[in-house]
Design a protein around this motif. Structure first.
Motif, short mmCIF file in Angstrom:
data_model
loop_
_atom_site.label_atom_id
_atom_site.label_comp_id
_atom_site.label_asym_id
_atom_site.label_seq_id
_atom_site.Cartn_x
_atom_site.Cartn_y
_atom_site.Cartn_z
N GLU B 8 -2.03 6.11 -6.30
CA GLU B 8 -3.03 6.69 -7.19
C GLU B 8 -3.07 5.94 -8.53
O GLU B 8 -4.14 5.59 -9.02
N LEU B 9 -1.89 5.68 -9.07
CA LEU B 9 -1.77 5.02 -10.37
C LEU B 9 -2.49 3.67 -10.38
O LEU B 9 -3.15 3.32 -11.36
N VAL B 10 -2.36 2.90 -9.31
CA VAL B 10 -2.94 1.56 -9.29
C VAL B 10 -4.31 1.55 -8.61
O VAL B 10 -4.87 0.49 -8.31
N CYS B 11 -4.87 2.75 -8.39
CA CYS B 11 -6.15 2.90 -7.68
C CYS B 11 -6.11 2.07 -6.39
O CYS B 11 -7.07 1.36 -6.07
N GLY B 12 -5.01 2.17 -5.70
CA GLY B 12 -4.84 1.35 -4.50
C GLY B 12 -5.23 2.07 -3.23
O GLY B 12 -5.74 3.19 -3.27
N ARG B 13 -5.00 1.37 -2.13
CA ARG B 13 -5.20 2.04 -0.85
C ARG B 13 -4.05 1.68 0.09
O ARG B 13 -3.40 0.64 -0.06
N ILE B 14 -3.81 2.58 1.02
CA ILE B 14 -2.74 2.35 1.99
C ILE B 14 -3.36 1.65 3.20
O ILE B 14 -4.26 2.16 3.84
N VAL B 15 -2.91 0.44 3.46
CA VAL B 15 -3.44 -0.33 4.58
C VAL B 15 -2.67 -0.01 5.85
O VAL B 15 -3.25 0.20 6.92
N VAL B 16 -1.33 0.05 5.74
CA VAL B 16 -0.49 0.45 6.86
C VAL B 16 0.47 1.50 6.33
O VAL B 16 1.16 1.28 5.33
N LYS B 17 0.47 2.65 6.99
CA LYS B 17 1.31 3.74 6.48
C LYS B 17 2.47 3.99 7.42
O LYS B 17 2.31 4.42 8.54
N GLU B 18 3.68 3.71 6.94
CA GLU B 18 4.88 3.91 7.75
C GLU B 18 5.85 4.86 7.05
O GLU B 18 6.93 5.12 7.56
N ILE B 62 13.65 -8.27 6.33
CA ILE B 62 15.00 -8.83 6.21
C ILE B 62 15.70 -8.28 4.96
O ILE B 62 16.88 -8.00 4.96
N ALA B 63 14.95 -8.10 3.88
CA ALA B 63 15.54 -7.63 2.62
C ALA B 63 15.59 -6.10 2.53
O ALA B 63 15.98 -5.56 1.50
N ASP B 64 15.20 -5.42 3.59
CA ASP B 64 15.20 -3.94 3.61
C ASP B 64 14.30 -3.32 2.54
O ASP B 64 14.68 -2.34 1.91
N ILE B 65 13.16 -3.91 2.31
CA ILE B 65 12.22 -3.31 1.36
C ILE B 65 11.09 -2.66 2.15
O ILE B 65 10.33 -3.35 2.84
N PRO B 66 10.97 -1.34 2.10
CA PRO B 66 10.05 -0.65 3.01
C PRO B 66 8.57 -0.68 2.62
O PRO B 66 7.73 -0.41 3.46
N VAL B 67 8.28 -0.97 1.34
CA VAL B 67 6.88 -0.92 0.91
C VAL B 67 6.47 -2.22 0.21
O VAL B 67 7.19 -2.72 -0.65
N VAL B 68 5.32 -2.77 0.61
CA VAL B 68 4.81 -4.00 0.01
C VAL B 68 3.43 -3.73 -0.57
O VAL B 68 2.59 -3.10 0.08
N MET B 69 3.20 -4.20 -1.80
CA MET B 69 1.87 -4.06 -2.40
C MET B 69 1.29 -5.44 -2.70
O MET B 69 1.93 -6.25 -3.37
N LEU B 91 2.15 -0.98 3.87
CA LEU B 91 1.42 -2.04 3.17
C LEU B 91 0.33 -1.42 2.29
O LEU B 91 -0.50 -0.65 2.76
N LEU B 92 0.38 -1.76 1.01
CA LEU B 92 -0.59 -1.24 0.05
C LEU B 92 -1.42 -2.37 -0.52
O LEU B 92 -0.98 -3.52 -0.56
#
Ligand SMILES: Nc1ncnc2c1ncn2[C@@H]1O[C@H](COP(=O)(O)OP(=O)(O)OP(=O)(O)O)[C@@H](O)[C@H]1O
Ligand SMILES: [Mg+2]
Lengths: 115, 117, 152
Positions: B8-18, B62-69, B91-92
């Motif tokens: 919401e803060l970045v007026c973004g959208r969720i492309v892939v929701k996991e 590989i780096a165990d980061i669950p969310v990418v924007m 993916l955002l």
């Protein structure tokens, strides 16, 4: 408007190559991809990156970047410093991460633009 | 900060929701260099980048980061979306530039991933 | 960890420039380690080291192989390639040193942090290279009680 000099003072940056420190900082662009900076940065932006190689200077000159901040404790290559001094591009460094520098710059530039 | 709050803060959208919308994001990594992502000693929950390639997803796994924007409205090709689905990476996408995204997240108290050893 | 656990191994072909399949070996290794119940900190170290090694072949060499072997005592990864080799290994190990071409940098690689990342994550690390022939890299991460205490 804030100058490079103000930013150096406020963020405690190290000056590795000194260009015109009285240059205004109009905004900020963050990227480690030179093509992205070529395409999207604006005149008088401060550029935050972890790239250290000499091409950074060329991009900064072409795009009218006011200064470059290299983050994460990385040191610019000797060739980069040499080129920057020749081209009068200011190169600054910080031990902090890109995220932290961005966060603090955002606060500075936003409050600066209220004046 | 909850995932939904970040979007919401970045007026973004969720492309892939996991992940659930309530997934908590505390530490952020901001970079376009993949070895820089792999350099973080402590894993964060969010990688903010301007690279729109499948490589980014692979690196996040590989780096165990669950969310990418992906910032600046960079076009997300279907290869990247497919990779995110396969690797269960959320993916955002946002139109905002990296600077604004970081500035706003920092102001909300999010922290940087810790670098080095 | 069960001492009667068998050895699990895998072998992957790597092609220079083949970014599309990059990471397959490291991703499989990660899955294997997780299924064996190896602590997350160690899984992360092994996956990062393997991934950086894999990418170095794809970026800098012509072709190579990545072979991994997991026993109750250690995670062993060796990567061998045919390629230009490394002229000055000490220099290559320096953080920030990279000979990656511009197009590679535009893909998010070439920050000169891969080899230092591998070294930092490995318990034992050996890099050998012959200019004009190729490079071999051997990584060991030990699976001991001590290790677990350090990383969990
Ligand atoms: N397998 C290899 N064959 C030939 N040269 C290599 C190989 N691996 C590394 N090098 C050399 O060592 C340098 C440093 O490698 P390192 O992995 O630290 O950085 P990089 O691959 O250039 O960038 P990054 O890993 O940050 O994406 C490379 O730029 C290259 O010159
Ligand atoms: Mg590398």
């Amino acid at each position: 408007m804030l100058t490079i000099h103000d930013i150096v003072e406020k963020l405690g940056l190290d000056v590795k190559a000194q260009g015109d420190l009285q240059k205004d900082v109009a905004g900020c662009y963050i990227s480690d991809l030179l093509s992205d900076v070529m395409a999207n940065s604006k005149d008088h932006d401060l550029w935050v990156t972890l790239q250290t190689h000499p091409n950074v200077v060329a991009v900064a000159v072409i795009k009218g970047i006011s200064g470059v901040i290299i983050t994460n404790n990385r040191t610019p290559e000797a060739e980069t410093v040499k080129k920057a001094e020749m081209e009068k591009v200011t190169i600054l460094t910080s031990p902090h991460s890109t995220f932290d520098i961005a966060g603090r710059l955002y606060q500075l530039l936003m409050s600066g633009s209220d004046k | 900060m909850e995932l939904s709050g970040v979007v919401e803060l970045v007026c973004g959208r969720i492309v892939v929701k996991e992940k659930d919308e309530s997934f908590d994001i505390t530490a952020v990594c901001t970079t376009d260099m993949m070895s820089d992502v792999l350099h973080f000693a402590k894993k964060g929950e969010l990688l903010v980048t301007s690279l729109n390639q499948s490589q980014v997803i692979m690196t996040a796994e590989i780096a165990d980061i669950p969310v990418v924007m992906v910032v600046l409205g960079k076009k997300i090709e279907k290869e990247m979306t497919a990779m995110a689905e396969k690797k269960h990476i959320t993916l955002l996408s946002t139109e905002l530039p990296m600077f604004t995204v970081c500035g706003m997240l920092y102001a909300k108290g999010l922290k940087s991933c810790v670098n080095g050893k | 960890m069960a001492s009667n656990r068998r050895t699990i191994e895998g072998c992957f072909q790597l092609m220079g420039g083949a970014f599309a399949g990059a990471g397959a070996a490291s991703s499989e290794l990660k899955t294997v380690l997780m299924s064996l119940g190896v602590p997350q900190g160690i899984v992360r170290r092994a996956s990062i080291a393997a991934f950086e090694a894999e990418m170095n072949v794809i970026i800098h060499a012509v072709a190579g192989t990545l072979h991994y072997e997991v026993t109750p005592a250690k995670i062993h990864i060796d990567v061998t390639d045919m390629g230009p080799g490394i002229e000055d290994i000490d220099l290559a190990m320096q953080e920030g040193y990279s000979t990656a071409p511009d197009w590679v940098r535009e893909m998010g690689w070439g920050a000169g942090m891969g080899l230092p990342n591998i070294k930092r994550n490995a318990d034992a690390f050996k890099l050998d290279s012959v200019v004009g022939e190729g490079t071999t890299l051997e990584i060991n991460i030990f699976l001991t009680e001590e290790n677990y205490a350090d990383n969990t």
